[in-house]
Design an enzyme around this catalytic site. Structure first.
Site, PDB file in Angstrom:
ATOM      1  CB  ILE A   1      36.089 -49.185 -37.932  1.00  0.00           C
ATOM      2  CG1 ILE A   1      37.772 -49.373 -37.898  1.00  0.00           C
ATOM      3  CG2 ILE A   1      35.687 -49.235 -36.669  1.00  0.00           C
ATOM      4  CD1 ILE A   1      38.532 -48.569 -37.147  1.00  0.00           C
TER       5      ILE A   1
ATOM      6  CG  ASP B   1      41.859 -39.659 -31.182  1.00  0.00           C
ATOM      7  OD1 ASP B   1      41.253 -39.612 -32.396  1.00  0.00           O
ATOM      8  OD2 ASP B   1      42.337 -38.380 -30.948  1.00  0.00           O
TER       9      ASP B   1
ATOM     10  CD  GLU C   1      35.801 -43.672 -40.523  1.00  0.00           C
ATOM     11  OE1 GLU C   1      34.700 -43.561 -40.636  1.00  0.00           O
ATOM     12  OE2 GLU C   1      36.351 -42.748 -39.933  1.00  0.00           O
TER      13      GLU C   1
END
Length: 221
Positions: A90, A106, A132
């Site tokens: 990400i 989260d 991530e």
């Protein structure tokens, strides 16, 4: 505890009121023991699930992911099939946590995971590779198909919006892809899982270097 675990039924075919008070005490004792066995079995099943899944996202954790990846790689060698990996990162996820806080971060991770699961094929396997970063295993998939799936997933991620009380969070992702048959010939030494993941990681690095929010596939020099 007053929680209902199950129902124990007893029946006498010959007459009504066939059971004495002592019989009922015996039935209660049997029921209590069965309830303990059932609860212990459920607890064990829950512990087994916790051992292989990531607690935040509910998908496979890193350890189980590597176990499954090794199995799929060995199967690919055994049956002469292709096998692809996709690493997803990400983009700038730290900014999400810094701007909106870790609880929102989260929730973004959970929404991201749900989106990936919904848009992958039944045979594909996804797990959490790092904070991530996520790893997708694609059995019997060549590099072209893997790139197609990865690009479709990238577009879905780009359009995802996570709403919360004070606004909306959107993210993008960079994806690196590699397939077994695009890097290995049968006369060559077999690559191991670590080598395959390293090449997917190189493709991911290229996607980030090129500006992020894109898919890159590893190609031999």
């Amino acid at each position: 505890s007053n929680k209902v675990i199950g129902v124990l039924g007893v029946q006498h075919d010959d007459k009504e009121n066939a059971y004495s008070k002592d019989d009922f005490e015996l039935f209660k004792s049997i029921g209590s023991q069965v309830a303990i066995w059932i609860e212990n079995a459920n607890l064990f099943a829950g512990m087994e699930k916790l051992a292989v899944t990531d607690t935040l996202t509910g998908i496979y954790n890193r350890r189980q992911l590597f176990n499954l990846a090794q199995q799929e790689l060995e199967r690919a060698f055994r049956y002469g099939r292709d096998f692809s990996l996709v690493i997803i990162d990400i983009d700038h996820f730290k900014k999400v946590n810094d701007l909106f806080g870790h609880p929102i971060g989260d929730e973004v991770l959970r929404a991201f995971t749900r989106l990936c699961v919904e848009n992958l094929r039944i045979a594909d396997i996804i797990g959490r590779y790092g904070g991530e970063e996520f790893l997708i295993l694609m059995p019997e998939t060549n590099i072209k198909k893997a790139l197609d799936v990865a690009e479709r997933l990238r577009k879905e991620i780009e359009s995802m919006q996570v709403q919360f009380e004070n606004g909306v969070v959107s993210v993008t992702a960079s994806l690196g892809t590699v397939s077994l048959h695009s890097i290995w010939e049968k006369e060559d030494p077999k690559p191991n899982l670590d080598q395959l993941i390293l090449l997917a990681d190189e493709a991911l690095y290229q996607a980030k270097t090129n500006g992020r929010n894109q898919v890159c596939g590893y190609s031999k020099p």
